[in-house]
Design an enzyme around this catalytic site. Structure first.
Site, PDB file in Angstrom:
ATOM      1  N   THR A 131       0.830  -1.212   0.000  1.00 35.20           N
ATOM      2  CA  THR A 131       0.000   0.000   0.000  1.00 35.20           C
ATOM      3  C   THR A 131       0.865   1.262   0.000  1.00 35.20           C
ATOM      4  OG1 THR A 131      -0.037  -0.324   2.367  1.00 35.20           O
ATOM      5  CG2 THR A 131      -2.017  -0.949   1.165  1.00 35.20           C
ATOM      6  N   PHE A 166      -7.999   5.086   4.032  1.00 37.82           N
ATOM      7  CA  PHE A 166      -7.605   4.128   5.074  1.00 37.82           C
ATOM      8  C   PHE A 166      -8.823   3.457   5.694  1.00 37.82           C
ATOM      9  CE2 PHE A 166      -4.142   7.329   5.057  1.00 37.82           C
ATOM     10  CZ  PHE A 166      -3.070   6.486   4.805  1.00 37.82           C
ATOM     11  N   CYS A 179      -7.515   1.455   9.028  1.00 34.48           N
ATOM     12  CA  CYS A 179      -6.117   1.048   8.946  1.00 34.48           C
ATOM     13  C   CYS A 179      -5.338   1.416  10.210  1.00 34.48           C
ATOM     14  CB  CYS A 179      -5.473   1.711   7.731  1.00 34.48           C
ATOM     15  SG  CYS A 179      -3.731   1.330   7.617  1.00 34.48           S
TER      16      CYS A 179
HETATM   17  C1  HEM Z   1      -0.717   4.293   2.202  1.00 28.81           C
HETATM   18  C2  HEM Z   1      -0.656   3.226   2.955  1.00 28.81           C
HETATM   19  C3  HEM Z   1      -1.841   2.432   3.425  1.00 28.81           C
HETATM   20  C4  HEM Z   1      -3.129   2.392   2.958  1.00 28.81           C
HETATM   21  C5  HEM Z   1      -3.736   3.195   1.806  1.00 28.81           C
HETATM   22  C6  HEM Z   1      -3.845   1.437   3.778  1.00 28.81           C
HETATM   23  C7  HEM Z   1      -5.204   1.148   3.626  1.00 28.81           C
HETATM   24  C8  HEM Z   1      -5.894   0.279   4.443  1.00 28.81           C
HETATM   25  C9  HEM Z   1      -7.315   0.015   4.332  1.00 28.81           C
HETATM   26  C10 HEM Z   1      -8.264   0.650   3.311  1.00 28.81           C
HETATM   27  C11 HEM Z   1      -7.629  -0.893   5.284  1.00 28.81           C
HETATM   28  C12 HEM Z   1      -9.020  -1.484   5.580  1.00 28.81           C
HETATM   29  C13 HEM Z   1      -9.187  -2.765   4.830  1.00 28.81           C
HETATM   30  C14 HEM Z   1     -10.580  -3.331   5.042  1.00 28.81           C
HETATM   31  O1  HEM Z   1     -11.249  -2.953   5.984  1.00 28.81           O
HETATM   32  O2  HEM Z   1     -11.004  -4.168   4.241  1.00 28.81           O
HETATM   33  C15 HEM Z   1      -6.403  -1.228   5.998  1.00 28.81           C
HETATM   34  C16 HEM Z   1      -6.315  -2.134   7.034  1.00 28.81           C
HETATM   35  C17 HEM Z   1      -5.128  -2.493   7.655  1.00 28.81           C
HETATM   36  N1  HEM Z   1      -3.907  -1.891   7.494  1.00 28.81           N
HETATM   37 FE1  HEM Z   1      -3.472  -0.412   6.184  1.00 28.81          FE
HETATM   38  N2  HEM Z   1      -2.988   0.910   4.713  1.00 28.81           N
HETATM   39  C18 HEM Z   1      -1.755   1.491   4.543  1.00 28.81           C
HETATM   40  C19 HEM Z   1      -0.615   1.264   5.288  1.00 28.81           C
HETATM   41  C20 HEM Z   1      -0.516   0.371   6.320  1.00 28.81           C
HETATM   42  C21 HEM Z   1       0.675   0.142   7.116  1.00 28.81           C
HETATM   43  C22 HEM Z   1       1.999   0.906   6.950  1.00 28.81           C
HETATM   44  C23 HEM Z   1       0.381  -0.864   7.991  1.00 28.81           C
HETATM   45  C24 HEM Z   1       1.226  -1.518   9.059  1.00 28.81           C
HETATM   46  C25 HEM Z   1       2.423  -1.172   9.373  1.00 28.81           C
HETATM   47  C26 HEM Z   1      -0.997  -1.258   7.760  1.00 28.81           C
HETATM   48  C27 HEM Z   1      -1.658  -2.248   8.445  1.00 28.81           C
HETATM   49  C28 HEM Z   1      -2.989  -2.540   8.300  1.00 28.81           C
HETATM   50  C29 HEM Z   1      -3.666  -3.612   9.026  1.00 28.81           C
HETATM   51  C30 HEM Z   1      -3.023  -4.570  10.025  1.00 28.81           C
HETATM   52  C31 HEM Z   1      -5.004  -3.569   8.629  1.00 28.81           C
HETATM   53  C32 HEM Z   1      -6.143  -4.490   9.099  1.00 28.81           C
HETATM   54  C33 HEM Z   1      -6.854  -3.841  10.273  1.00 28.81           C
HETATM   55  C34 HEM Z   1      -8.032  -4.678  10.724  1.00 28.81           C
HETATM   56  O3  HEM Z   1      -8.552  -5.498   9.974  1.00 28.81           O
HETATM   57  O4  HEM Z   1      -8.438  -4.467  11.834  1.00 28.81           O
HETATM   58  N3  HEM Z   1      -1.501  -0.478   6.747  1.00 28.81           N
HETATM   59  N4  HEM Z   1      -5.370  -0.486   5.470  1.00 28.81           N
END
Ligand code: HEM
Length: 227
Positions: A37, A165, A172
Site C-alpha cells: 500500500t 484508510f 487502517c
Molecule cells: C498508504 C498506505 C496504506 C493504505 C492506503 C492502507 C489502507 C488500508 C485500508 C483501506 C484498510 C481497511 C481494509 C478493510 O477494511 O477491508 C487497511 C487495514 C489495515 N492496514 Fe493499512 N494501509 C496502509 C498502510 C498500512 C501500514 C503501513 C500498515 C502496518 C504497518 C498497515 C496495516 C494494516 C492492518 C493490520 C489492517 C487491518 C486492520 C483490521 O482489519 O483491523 N496499513 N489499510
C-alpha cells in the site's frame, strides 16, 4: 509480539492468547498491508509531482525552509510540512492504493428505504467516491492539492466519502505510520533530486490487489548539486 503473547499465556488471560499459526497470519497481514500500500502511494505521488513540476518546486521550497537541504526530517519538522501533507492526501484521493472495501451484512439491515438481507456482499467503491463531482466539485478528477488547504471537511461535501484508510473500528491501524513514512521518503528525495516523468511512461493504472501502474513508472532523476 511473541514475548507479549507469552506474557498473556503466563498471566491470567489465557483465553486471549494466539496460537503460532495465528501469529504467523498476523505477521503476513502486516507485511502485505504495510508494504504494498505504501509503495503504491509513493509510486503515484511521484507520478503526480513528476507531471506537476510547479508543485514539486513548491514542496521542495517547503522542505528546504523547514529542514534545510541535508538534514533528515525530524518528527517536529515533519509536522511543519503542510504542503507535503496536502499532496500526500491528494495522491491518496486520486490513486487510493485500496480502491474498494468488501463487507458482508451479518443481519438484515435498512439503508434509506432499501432492505439489505443478511449475507449480502457490499462493495464500498473508494476510488469512485474519491473522484465523484457531486462530492468534490467539477475538478474532482484533477490534481489540486490546494483543495485540502483547510482539511477534508472543507474539501468534500460528504467527508465520509474520503476513506483511503477506511473508516470505523476496522480502519487502517498503520495510517499514521504510512503517512510519516511517505513524508520522510518524499522530503529526503526532494532535498536531493529534481525529477520528471520519462517519455517511456504509459498511463495505465490497473489493480493487482492494490492499484499499480501496469507498465511501471519510469522516472528520470537529476541530482541537485548543493554547496
Ligand atoms: C498508504 C498506505 C496504506 C493504505 C492506503 C492502507 C489502507 C488500508 C485500508 C483501506 C484498510 C481497511 C481494509 C478493510 O477494511 O477491508 C487497511 C487495514 C489495515 N492496514 Fe493499512 N494501509 C496502509 C498502510 C498500512 C501500514 C503501513 C500498515 C502496518 C504497518 C498497515 C496495516 C494494516 C492492518 C493490520 C489492517 C487491518 C486492520 C483490521 O482489519 O483491523 N496499513 N489499510
Amino acid at each position: 509480539m511473541l514475548a507479549a503473547n507469552q506474557g498473556v499465556i503466563n498471566g491470567n488471560a489465557r483465553g486471549l492468547s494466539m496460537g503460532l499459526d495465528e501469529l504467523i497470519d498476523e505477521c503476513k497481514t502486516f507485511f502485505f498491508a504495510g508494504h504494498d500500500t505504501t509503495a503504491t502511494l509513493l509510486t503515484f505521488m511521484f507520478l503526480l509531482l513528476a507531471t506537476h513540476r510547479e508543485w514539486q518546486e513548491r514542496l521542495r521550497e517547503e522542505v528546504f525552509e523547514v529542514c534545510g537541504n541535508k538534514h533528515i526530517p525530524t518528527a517536529d519538522s515533519l509536522n511543519n510540512m503542510k504542503l507535503v501533507s496536502m499532496v500526500i492526501y491528494e495522491a491518496l484521493r486520486l490513486y487510493p492504493p485500496a480502491i474498494a472495501l468488501l463487507r458482508e451484512t451479518d443481519t438484515d439491515m435498512k439503508l434509506g428505504n432499501k432492505l439489505i438481507p443478511a449475507g449480502t456482499a457490499i462493495i464500498v467503491p473508494i476510488i469512485a467516491w474519491h473522484q465523484d463531482e457531486r462530492f468534490w466539485g467539477a475538478d474532482a478528477k484533477e490534481f489540486n492539492p490546494e483543495r485540502l488547504a483547510e482539511g477534508i471537511t472543507k474539501a468534500c461535501k460528504v467527508p465520509g466519502a474520503y476513506l483511503p484508510f477506511s473508516l470505523g473500528p476496522r480502519n487502517c491501524i498503520g495510517q499514521v505510520f504510512a503517512t510519516i513514512e511517505a513524508k520522510v521518503v518524499l522530503a529526503t528525495i526532494l532535498q536531493r533530486y529534481r525529477f520528471r516523468i520519462s517519455s517511456q511512461y504509459v498511463h495505465s493504472p490497473t489493480v493487482v490487489l492494490t492499484l499499480k501502474p501496469e507498465f511501471g513508472m519510469p522516472i528520470v532523476f537529476e541530482e541537485i548539486l548543493s554547496a
